[in-house]
Write a protein that holds these residues in place. Sequence first.
Motif, PDB file in Angstrom:
ATOM      1  N   PHE A   1       0.853  -1.186   0.000  1.00  0.00           N
ATOM      2  CA  PHE A   1       0.000   0.000   0.000  1.00  0.00           C
ATOM      3  C   PHE A   1       0.892   1.241   0.000  1.00  0.00           C
ATOM      4  N   PHE A   2       0.439   2.279  -0.690  1.00  0.00           N
ATOM      5  CA  PHE A   2       1.209   3.524  -0.715  1.00  0.00           C
ATOM      6  C   PHE A   2       0.261   4.710  -0.685  1.00  0.00           C
ATOM      7  N   PHE A   3       0.629   5.701   0.176  1.00  0.00           N
ATOM      8  CA  PHE A   3      -0.150   6.942   0.262  1.00  0.00           C
ATOM      9  C   PHE A   3       0.814   8.108   0.404  1.00  0.00           C
ATOM     10  N   GLU A   4       0.579   9.149  -0.363  1.00  0.00           N
ATOM     11  CA  GLU A   4       1.446  10.325  -0.322  1.00  0.00           C
ATOM     12  C   GLU A   4       0.595  11.563  -0.055  1.00  0.00           C
ATOM     13  N   GLY A   5       1.119  12.447   0.794  1.00  0.00           N
ATOM     14  CA  GLY A   5       0.390  13.657   1.136  1.00  0.00           C
ATOM     15  C   GLY A   5      -0.024  13.714   2.576  1.00  0.00           C
ATOM     16  N   LEU A   6       0.639  12.920   3.424  1.00  0.00           N
ATOM     17  CA  LEU A   6       0.318  12.900   4.843  1.00  0.00           C
ATOM     18  C   LEU A   6       1.012  14.060   5.550  1.00  0.00           C
ATOM     19  N   ASN A   7       0.242  14.929   6.188  1.00  0.00           N
ATOM     20  CA  ASN A   7       0.806  16.081   6.885  1.00  0.00           C
ATOM     21  C   ASN A   7       1.124  15.779   8.346  1.00  0.00           C
ATOM     22  N   ASN A   8       0.233  15.092   9.003  1.00  0.00           N
ATOM     23  CA  ASN A   8       0.476  14.697  10.393  1.00  0.00           C
ATOM     24  C   ASN A   8      -0.322  13.436  10.667  1.00  0.00           C
ATOM     25  N   VAL A   9      -0.068  12.854  11.823  1.00  0.00           N
ATOM     26  CA  VAL A   9      -0.714  11.587  12.163  1.00  0.00           C
ATOM     27  C   VAL A   9      -1.999  11.792  12.948  1.00  0.00           C
ATOM     28  N   ASN A  10      -2.386  13.037  13.174  1.00  0.00           N
ATOM     29  CA  ASN A  10      -3.615  13.337  13.913  1.00  0.00           C
ATOM     30  C   ASN A  10      -4.659  13.943  12.975  1.00  0.00           C
ATOM     31  N   ASN A  11      -5.913  13.812  13.368  1.00  0.00           N
ATOM     32  CA  ASN A  11      -7.036  14.395  12.614  1.00  0.00           C
ATOM     33  C   ASN A  11      -7.016  13.954  11.147  1.00  0.00           C
ATOM     34  N   THR A  12      -6.806  12.684  10.949  1.00  0.00           N
ATOM     35  CA  THR A  12      -6.772  12.131   9.593  1.00  0.00           C
ATOM     36  C   THR A  12      -7.901  11.129   9.427  1.00  0.00           C
ATOM     37  N   ASN A  13      -8.349  11.010   8.201  1.00  0.00           N
ATOM     38  CA  ASN A  13      -9.378  10.026   7.878  1.00  0.00           C
ATOM     39  C   ASN A  13      -9.334   9.785   6.372  1.00  0.00           C
ATOM     40  N   PHE A  14      -8.620   8.758   5.966  1.00  0.00           N
ATOM     41  CA  PHE A  14      -8.505   8.463   4.541  1.00  0.00           C
ATOM     42  C   PHE A  14      -8.295   6.971   4.338  1.00  0.00           C
ATOM     43  N   ILE A  15      -8.439   6.538   3.087  1.00  0.00           N
ATOM     44  CA  ILE A  15      -8.323   5.127   2.716  1.00  0.00           C
ATOM     45  C   ILE A  15      -7.107   4.940   1.816  1.00  0.00           C
ATOM     46  N   ILE A  16      -6.370   3.867   2.041  1.00  0.00           N
ATOM     47  CA  ILE A  16      -5.234   3.507   1.199  1.00  0.00           C
ATOM     48  C   ILE A  16      -5.566   2.189   0.506  1.00  0.00           C
ATOM     49  N   TYR A  17      -5.484   2.193  -0.810  1.00  0.00           N
ATOM     50  CA  TYR A  17      -5.798   0.994  -1.582  1.00  0.00           C
ATOM     51  C   TYR A  17      -4.500   0.267  -1.976  1.00  0.00           C
ATOM     52  N   PRO A  18      -4.548  -1.033  -2.161  1.00  0.00           N
ATOM     53  CA  PRO A  18      -3.340  -1.777  -2.568  1.00  0.00           C
ATOM     54  C   PRO A  18      -2.973  -1.494  -4.018  1.00  0.00           C
ATOM     55  N   PHE A  19      -1.678  -1.669  -4.324  1.00  0.00           N
ATOM     56  CA  PHE A  19      -1.238  -1.501  -5.714  1.00  0.00           C
ATOM     57  C   PHE A  19      -0.447  -2.702  -6.226  1.00  0.00           C
ATOM     58  N   ALA A  20      -0.135  -3.672  -5.355  1.00  0.00           N
ATOM     59  CA  ALA A  20       0.582  -4.874  -5.801  1.00  0.00           C
ATOM     60  C   ALA A  20       0.430  -5.953  -4.726  1.00  0.00           C
ATOM     61  N   PHE A  21       0.543  -7.215  -5.145  1.00  0.00           N
ATOM     62  CA  PHE A  21       0.520  -8.306  -4.173  1.00  0.00           C
ATOM     63  C   PHE A  21       1.412  -9.437  -4.668  1.00  0.00           C
ATOM     64  N   ASP A  22       1.853 -10.254  -3.712  1.00  0.00           N
ATOM     65  CA  ASP A  22       2.708 -11.398  -4.020  1.00  0.00           C
ATOM     66  C   ASP A  22       2.225 -12.569  -3.179  1.00  0.00           C
ATOM     67  N   GLU A  23       1.987 -13.714  -3.814  1.00  0.00           N
ATOM     68  CA  GLU A  23       1.460 -14.870  -3.103  1.00  0.00           C
ATOM     69  C   GLU A  23       2.435 -16.034  -3.152  1.00  0.00           C
ATOM     70  N   ARG A  24       2.427 -16.800  -2.079  1.00  0.00           N
ATOM     71  CA  ARG A  24       3.220 -18.029  -1.999  1.00  0.00           C
ATOM     72  C   ARG A  24       2.306 -19.136  -1.491  1.00  0.00           C
ATOM     73  N   PHE A  25       1.649 -19.778  -2.431  1.00  0.00           N
ATOM     74  CA  PHE A  25       0.702 -20.826  -2.048  1.00  0.00           C
ATOM     75  C   PHE A  25       1.425 -22.112  -1.699  1.00  0.00           C
ATOM     76  N   ILE A  26       0.799 -22.890  -0.823  1.00  0.00           N
ATOM     77  CA  ILE A  26       1.277 -24.227  -0.519  1.00  0.00           C
ATOM     78  C   ILE A  26       0.177 -25.262  -0.743  1.00  0.00           C
TER      79      ILE A  26
END
Length: 346
Positions: free
Chosen positions: A280-305
């Motif tokens: 997941f990647f998000f850019e534009g974070l000003n501070n860790v307080n008073n935030t409310n946003f969603i971060i969507y995935p952009f890549a995944f890697d699987e290792r099935f057994i």
Amino acid sequence: MSGAIIGILLAISSGLLSLVGLISIFISMNSQHNVQRSREILWSIFTLPYRKNLFLEKGTIGREVFRKFILYEQIIGEKNLFLHRIINFAKIAIVFCGLIWTTIVYYLFRQSSSAIEQGILILCITLADLFVFYFTAKILGLLTSTSKVGRLPTVNELLDADILGANTITLASVSSQLRVINSEIFIGFPVPFNNLRVNISIQENAFSSKMPNGKDFSFNLENRIKDFKKLSDEDFKLLDDDYCYYTICNLKALENSTQQNSIFATVELISKQGYVSTEFFFEGLNNVNNTNFIIYPFAFDERFINRKSELDPFSRYIKRDREFNFTNETEWFNVGKSFFEFFDKE
């Protein structure tokens, strides 16, 4: 009881059985449509994580997973009152035929003086009544369940990431999203998946050398399994949408990771089906307080057994090398250890 009466009773039972046969054809045709439709939905669910341009439309994959699971649940759990009445009528007809046969055999048994004939009559009526009981209680009873008729997994089985044979953990991974509210990080899923274990790591940027899913992951898994948090479907929260959210991290404890006004997170999911990491990647974070946003995935890697295929080199290797005496082919992991051992130690 005369021979004419016996003939009439046998004719009645034959007519009833013919009617039951026609009813069975109707039930089979009705059930087959639901089974075929359910299989199509199931195949589409399994192929969702591998669609082209999967992450281009943010949040689309989650809505698609939710829609298909709801549709599958409705078809699998469909309650057809008319169909139930027909099946109950068929059960009554078969039981009535069994009573007719028992009555005729009882009369012939009383009339016979030969022990051999009596033994044959008892054997025949016993087998006939057992068949009637099995057909009534087992076969006709299964026709009311689409999942049992088509040997399809139930919705609860699809949601369970510890049941082998599905890609539940990958579905959960690609349909997940991170929600940041007042420094709290929640991971959300469109449906309440079961038996998932999650771990999140946040780096300063996408090129951090501390990425958990790097080359040494397999060798550190035994030491790192304690860092994974098991998610219970009874503990999820509802925020301002219909996702199932779980608290997994607090940004206040990771202020050094947010100095670049961005968040690069790697979420690892693990279960008995295997391991999947999502970025997941998000850019534009000003501070860790008073935030409310969603971060969507952009890549995944699987290792099935949980692969069981002649095309899989992994399965072929285990089958070829008989010195590995595992009870299940899926219990082998890349580092040469049983993957299930990590969960059994809990």
